[in-house]
Motif scaffolding. Structure first.
Motif, PDB file in Angstrom:
ATOM      1  N   GLN A  25     -52.536  -1.133 -22.654  1.00 53.41           N
ATOM      2  CA  GLN A  25     -52.962  -0.396 -21.478  1.00 53.41           C
ATOM      3  C   GLN A  25     -54.245   0.388 -21.743  1.00 53.41           C
ATOM      4  OE1 GLN A  25     -49.730   1.769 -19.787  1.00 53.41           O
ATOM      5  NE2 GLN A  25     -50.934   2.681 -18.159  1.00 53.41           N
ATOM      6  N   LYS A  26     -55.104   0.458 -20.696  1.00 59.12           N
ATOM      7  CA  LYS A  26     -56.323   1.252 -20.738  1.00 59.12           C
ATOM      8  C   LYS A  26     -56.441   1.991 -19.408  1.00 59.12           C
ATOM      9  CE  LYS A  26     -58.692  -2.279 -23.513  1.00 59.12           C
ATOM     10  NZ  LYS A  26     -59.841  -3.235 -23.537  1.00 59.12           N
ATOM     11  N   ASN A  27     -56.641   3.301 -19.484  1.00 58.95           N
ATOM     12  CA  ASN A  27     -56.738   4.124 -18.281  1.00 58.95           C
ATOM     13  C   ASN A  27     -57.966   5.015 -18.358  1.00 58.95           C
ATOM     14  OD1 ASN A  27     -54.268   3.107 -17.323  1.00 58.95           O
ATOM     15  ND2 ASN A  27     -53.116   4.672 -18.439  1.00 58.95           N
ATOM     16  N   LEU A  28     -58.600   5.214 -17.206  1.00 60.37           N
ATOM     17  CA  LEU A  28     -59.735   6.132 -17.099  1.00 60.37           C
ATOM     18  C   LEU A  28     -59.655   6.809 -15.742  1.00 60.37           C
ATOM     19  CD1 LEU A  28     -62.426   7.290 -18.121  1.00 60.37           C
ATOM     20  CD2 LEU A  28     -63.564   5.356 -17.004  1.00 60.37           C
ATOM     21  N   VAL A  29     -59.610   8.151 -15.740  1.00 58.98           N
ATOM     22  CA  VAL A  29     -59.509   8.926 -14.511  1.00 58.98           C
ATOM     23  C   VAL A  29     -60.566  10.027 -14.555  1.00 58.98           C
ATOM     24  CG1 VAL A  29     -58.034  10.263 -12.983  1.00 58.98           C
ATOM     25  CG2 VAL A  29     -57.036   8.460 -14.388  1.00 58.98           C
ATOM     26  N   LEU A  30     -61.314  10.176 -13.473  1.00 59.00           N
ATOM     27  CA  LEU A  30     -62.340  11.210 -13.344  1.00 59.00           C
ATOM     28  C   LEU A  30     -61.906  12.195 -12.270  1.00 59.00           C
ATOM     29  CD1 LEU A  30     -65.490   8.890 -13.321  1.00 59.00           C
ATOM     30  CD2 LEU A  30     -64.332   9.881 -15.305  1.00 59.00           C
ATOM     31  N   PHE A  31     -61.903  13.495 -12.603  1.00 59.47           N
ATOM     32  CA  PHE A  31     -61.526  14.550 -11.674  1.00 59.47           C
ATOM     33  C   PHE A  31     -62.686  15.520 -11.494  1.00 59.47           C
ATOM     34  CE2 PHE A  31     -57.510  13.228 -13.534  1.00 59.47           C
ATOM     35  CZ  PHE A  31     -56.674  13.137 -12.438  1.00 59.47           C
ATOM     36  N   GLY A  32     -62.730  16.137 -10.344  1.00 55.74           N
ATOM     37  CA  GLY A  32     -63.713  17.178 -10.098  1.00 55.74           C
ATOM     38  C   GLY A  32     -63.155  18.223  -9.159  1.00 55.74           C
ATOM     39  N   THR A  33     -63.619  19.446  -9.269  1.00 56.90           N
ATOM     40  CA  THR A  33     -63.179  20.535  -8.399  1.00 56.90           C
ATOM     41  C   THR A  33     -64.376  21.397  -8.035  1.00 56.90           C
ATOM     42  OG1 THR A  33     -60.988  20.595  -9.432  1.00 56.90           O
ATOM     43  CG2 THR A  33     -61.654  22.530  -8.158  1.00 56.90           C
ATOM     44  N   ILE A  34     -64.536  21.633  -6.749  1.00 55.71           N
ATOM     45  CA  ILE A  34     -65.537  22.572  -6.234  1.00 55.71           C
ATOM     46  C   ILE A  34     -64.793  23.558  -5.354  1.00 55.71           C
ATOM     47  CG2 ILE A  34     -67.648  22.852  -4.905  1.00 55.71           C
ATOM     48  CD1 ILE A  34     -68.356  19.976  -5.551  1.00 55.71           C
ATOM     49  N   ALA A  35     -64.740  24.798  -5.759  1.00 57.12           N
ATOM     50  CA  ALA A  35     -64.004  25.829  -5.022  1.00 57.12           C
ATOM     51  C   ALA A  35     -64.827  27.105  -4.986  1.00 57.12           C
ATOM     52  CB  ALA A  35     -62.651  26.099  -5.685  1.00 57.12           C
ATOM     53  N   ASP A  36     -64.809  27.775  -3.837  1.00 58.32           N
ATOM     54  CA  ASP A  36     -65.578  29.018  -3.690  1.00 58.32           C
ATOM     55  C   ASP A  36     -65.045  29.790  -2.494  1.00 58.32           C
ATOM     56  OD1 ASP A  36     -67.387  30.986  -4.162  1.00 58.32           O
ATOM     57  OD2 ASP A  36     -69.153  29.683  -4.125  1.00 58.32           O
ATOM     58  N   LYS A  37     -65.511  31.033  -2.384  1.00 54.57           N
ATOM     59  CA  LYS A  37     -65.107  31.908  -1.296  1.00 54.57           C
ATOM     60  C   LYS A  37     -66.335  32.619  -0.755  1.00 54.57           C
ATOM     61  CE  LYS A  37     -61.870  35.621  -0.125  1.00 54.57           C
ATOM     62  NZ  LYS A  37     -60.838  36.539  -0.662  1.00 54.57           N
TER      63      LYS A  37
ATOM     64  N   LEU B 191     -63.862  33.089   4.231  1.00 52.12           N
ATOM     65  CA  LEU B 191     -63.667  31.642   4.190  1.00 52.12           C
ATOM     66  C   LEU B 191     -63.600  31.174   2.748  1.00 52.12           C
ATOM     67  CD1 LEU B 191     -63.573  28.900   5.694  1.00 52.12           C
ATOM     68  CD2 LEU B 191     -66.070  28.822   5.447  1.00 52.12           C
ATOM     69  N   SER B 192     -62.531  30.483   2.402  1.00 53.15           N
ATOM     70  CA  SER B 192     -62.395  29.894   1.080  1.00 53.15           C
ATOM     71  C   SER B 192     -62.169  28.399   1.234  1.00 53.15           C
ATOM     72  CB  SER B 192     -61.236  30.523   0.303  1.00 53.15           C
ATOM     73  OG  SER B 192     -60.013  30.322   0.992  1.00 53.15           O
ATOM     74  N   TYR B 193     -62.659  27.613   0.276  1.00 51.73           N
ATOM     75  CA  TYR B 193     -62.563  26.164   0.395  1.00 51.73           C
ATOM     76  C   TYR B 193     -62.375  25.531  -0.968  1.00 51.73           C
ATOM     77  CZ  TYR B 193     -67.488  26.218  -1.072  1.00 51.73           C
ATOM     78  OH  TYR B 193     -68.652  26.436  -1.783  1.00 51.73           O
ATOM     79  N   TYR B 194     -61.702  24.381  -0.941  1.00 54.15           N
ATOM     80  CA  TYR B 194     -61.513  23.500  -2.099  1.00 54.15           C
ATOM     81  C   TYR B 194     -62.062  22.128  -1.743  1.00 54.15           C
ATOM     82  CZ  TYR B 194     -58.186  26.549  -4.575  1.00 54.15           C
ATOM     83  OH  TYR B 194     -57.575  27.570  -5.248  1.00 54.15           O
ATOM     84  N   LEU B 195     -62.612  21.449  -2.718  1.00 59.23           N
ATOM     85  CA  LEU B 195     -63.043  20.074  -2.558  1.00 59.23           C
ATOM     86  C   LEU B 195     -62.747  19.345  -3.860  1.00 59.23           C
ATOM     87  CD1 LEU B 195     -64.353  18.119  -0.564  1.00 59.23           C
ATOM     88  CD2 LEU B 195     -66.556  18.628  -1.633  1.00 59.23           C
ATOM     89  N   ASN B 196     -61.868  18.341  -3.793  1.00 62.74           N
ATOM     90  CA  ASN B 196     -61.418  17.648  -5.001  1.00 62.74           C
ATOM     91  C   ASN B 196     -61.666  16.151  -4.894  1.00 62.74           C
ATOM     92  OD1 ASN B 196     -59.130  20.037  -4.695  1.00 62.74           O
ATOM     93  ND2 ASN B 196     -59.930  19.790  -6.733  1.00 62.74           N
ATOM     94  N   PRO B 197     -62.668  15.621  -5.584  1.00 59.51           N
ATOM     95  CA  PRO B 197     -62.832  14.170  -5.679  1.00 59.51           C
ATOM     96  C   PRO B 197     -62.099  13.628  -6.898  1.00 59.51           C
ATOM     97  CG  PRO B 197     -64.791  15.263  -6.506  1.00 59.51           C
ATOM     98  CD  PRO B 197     -63.837  16.354  -6.093  1.00 59.51           C
ATOM     99  N   VAL B 198     -61.634  12.383  -6.812  1.00 61.42           N
ATOM    100  CA  VAL B 198     -60.954  11.741  -7.924  1.00 61.42           C
ATOM    101  C   VAL B 198     -61.250  10.250  -7.866  1.00 61.42           C
ATOM    102  CG1 VAL B 198     -58.822  11.464  -6.599  1.00 61.42           C
ATOM    103  CG2 VAL B 198     -58.728  11.403  -9.089  1.00 61.42           C
ATOM    104  N   ALA B 199     -61.416   9.638  -9.021  1.00 59.47           N
ATOM    105  CA  ALA B 199     -61.642   8.194  -9.120  1.00 59.47           C
ATOM    106  C   ALA B 199     -61.072   7.722 -10.450  1.00 59.47           C
ATOM    107  CB  ALA B 199     -63.128   7.852  -9.011  1.00 59.47           C
ATOM    108  N   GLY B 200     -60.594   6.494 -10.485  1.00 58.79           N
ATOM    109  CA  GLY B 200     -60.002   5.996 -11.728  1.00 58.79           C
ATOM    110  C   GLY B 200     -59.795   4.496 -11.707  1.00 58.79           C
ATOM    111  N   ARG B 201     -59.497   3.980 -12.885  1.00 61.20           N
ATOM    112  CA  ARG B 201     -59.214   2.553 -13.052  1.00 61.20           C
ATOM    113  C   ARG B 201     -58.161   2.396 -14.135  1.00 61.20           C
ATOM    114  NH1 ARG B 201     -60.772  -2.405 -11.763  1.00 61.20           N
ATOM    115  NH2 ARG B 201     -60.860  -4.068 -13.315  1.00 61.20           N
ATOM    116  N   ASN B 202     -57.169   1.548 -13.855  1.00 63.38           N
ATOM    117  CA  ASN B 202     -56.085   1.280 -14.791  1.00 63.38           C
ATOM    118  C   ASN B 202     -56.039  -0.208 -15.097  1.00 63.38           C
ATOM    119  OD1 ASN B 202     -55.243   4.003 -14.653  1.00 63.38           O
ATOM    120  ND2 ASN B 202     -54.054   3.578 -12.809  1.00 63.38           N
ATOM    121  N   LEU B 203     -55.906  -0.533 -16.369  1.00 59.37           N
ATOM    122  CA  LEU B 203     -55.777  -1.918 -16.820  1.00 59.37           C
ATOM    123  C   LEU B 203     -54.532  -2.027 -17.683  1.00 59.37           C
ATOM    124  CD1 LEU B 203     -59.498  -2.572 -17.926  1.00 59.37           C
ATOM    125  CD2 LEU B 203     -58.472  -3.065 -15.702  1.00 59.37           C
TER     126      LEU B 203
END
Length: 381
Positions: free
Chosen positions: A172-184, A188-200
């Motif tokens: 097995q091979k796994n790769l996951v990319l996470f990101g977080t952008i949060a501020d106030k 007004l407060s906000y979160y923004l979470n992108p995610v991308a990945g590939r599993n073999l």
């Protein structure tokens, strides 16, 4: 007579003494007497409350500090350490029952179809409540228990981060990319979470089937070799907003967008050592499936005060589509008989349970020197 007079004399002395003490005791017990009042003051704070220790034995609460303590990248890894919870792949089980008997909630509500817990970064989870018993407030799906994932609504501090999680093994091979952008900004407060990945994944397996007669003689024996493959790519985006109004009302928005594409299949080869198995005896089998999906959804929540009460209103909407094409091939020794099955799915979310299947057809191929069972082989398309 003297011996009898002495006790009477002593009794006559004790009674006047008790009579003289009684007025003093009565005076001390009157309401007018001044008594010192002891002042007792009890203080407590929310920080002194420990949900895991103070709640009932059927409920466990995993707080934010425990969630991020071990650097887990998704909810499944966090729940593997929760008492009474078993995680197998992406299936969550409780109390030894199947995954369909465990209810999963996000902020107390069922997530929409297509929602994946893998896209929830642990940093955005405030706490996880694990209820290891069926309760009247939950549906029949919660026979084994309920897991409620509570997300953060208010940003405590600005956050900008990018994380990479990768693992590698022989199969097995796994790769996951996470990101977080949060501020106030003000209220007004906000979160923004992108995610991308590939599993073999590519996993071989081997097996042997052996049948023995009552006298100990082996009547049938065969070996099988199988290799399973799975490749999938996914991506997602989760925005969340929280706006606190001047009159203490709140307006919340949360949404998600998820896309994925996958390939899966297997190849299986059987070698007969002793005897035969069925007619036709398919020795080579294979399957290949291509799938892709697109899901999106959102929720708007307004919490306000009206006429001295509290109004909590929610509006949710979601949509998506899932499609898959599958082809299976089975063949006998030398490819004399080939069975092919094709299946296809292409449905929106409300109709995922429906599917269409192309009518399977068999192909019998003739070879020089005769066909199956000594009879001339026929060709059928």
């Amino acid at each position: 007579m003297k011996l009898r007079i002495i006790p009477l004399a002593l009794l006559s002395i004790v009674i006047p003494a008790l009579a003289q003490q009684q007025p003093k005791d009565a005076a001390a017990s009157t309401p007018d007497a001044k008594q010192a009042i002891t002042k007792v003051e009890i203080k407590g704070t929310a920080k002194d409350y420990d949900p895991r220790r103070d709640d009932t034995a059927s409920k466990t609460v995993i707080n934010h500090e425990e969630i991020i303590k071990y650097g887990d990248t998704n909810v499944y890894e966090v729940l593997k350490r929760a008492p009474g919870v078993t995680v197998i792949g992406n299936t969550i089980r409780m109390r030894g029952l199947g995954g369909n008997y465990t209810q999963i909630l996000v902020n107390g509500e069922r997530p929409p179809p297509g929602f994946s817990l893998e896209t929830l970064p642990p940093e955005q989870i405030d706490r996880i409540e694990v209820v290891r018993a069926a309760t009247a407030e939950h549906s029949m799906q919660a026979i084994a228990g309920t897991i409620n994932i509570i997300l953060k609504k208010v940003v405590s501090k600005p956050q900008r981060d990018f994380r990479i999680n990768t693992s590698r093994s022989d199969q097995q091979k796994n790769l996951v990319l996470f990101g977080t952008i949060a501020d106030k900004v003000d209220n007004l407060s906000y979160y923004l979470n992108p995610v991308a990945g590939r599993n073999l994944r590519e996993a071989p397996s081997f097996g042997t089937d052996q049948f023995t007669l009552p006298n100990g003689q082996v009547s049938q024996l065969r070996d099988s070799a199988r290799i399973s493959t799975n490749r999938n790519t996914f991506g997602g985006l989760q925005p969340r907003l929280n706006w606190k109004m001047p009159n203490e009302d709140q307006l919340n928005f949360s949404g998600f967008i998820q896309v994925f594409n996958g390939e899966s299949g297997f190849e299986n080869h059987i070698t007969n050592r002793i005897g035969s198995f069925g007619n036709p005896d398919y020795l080579d089998m294979s399957n290949h499936t291509d799938s892709d999906g697109r899901f999106l959804g959102g929720e708007v929540n307004w919490i306000g005060k009206i006429a001295g009460g509290k109004l909590d209103a929610k509006v949710t909407a979601h949509n998506g589509r899932f499609s898959a094409d599958s082809r299976s091939l089975s063949s006998t020794l030398g490819g004399r008989t080939v069975l092919r099955r094709d299946a296809g799915y292409d449905q929106p979310l409300p109709h995922l349970q429906q599917h269409r299947q192309i009518q399977p057809h068999a192909v019998r191929r003739a070879r020089a020197g005769g066909g199956l069972g000594g009879q001339p082989a026929a060709h059928r398309g």
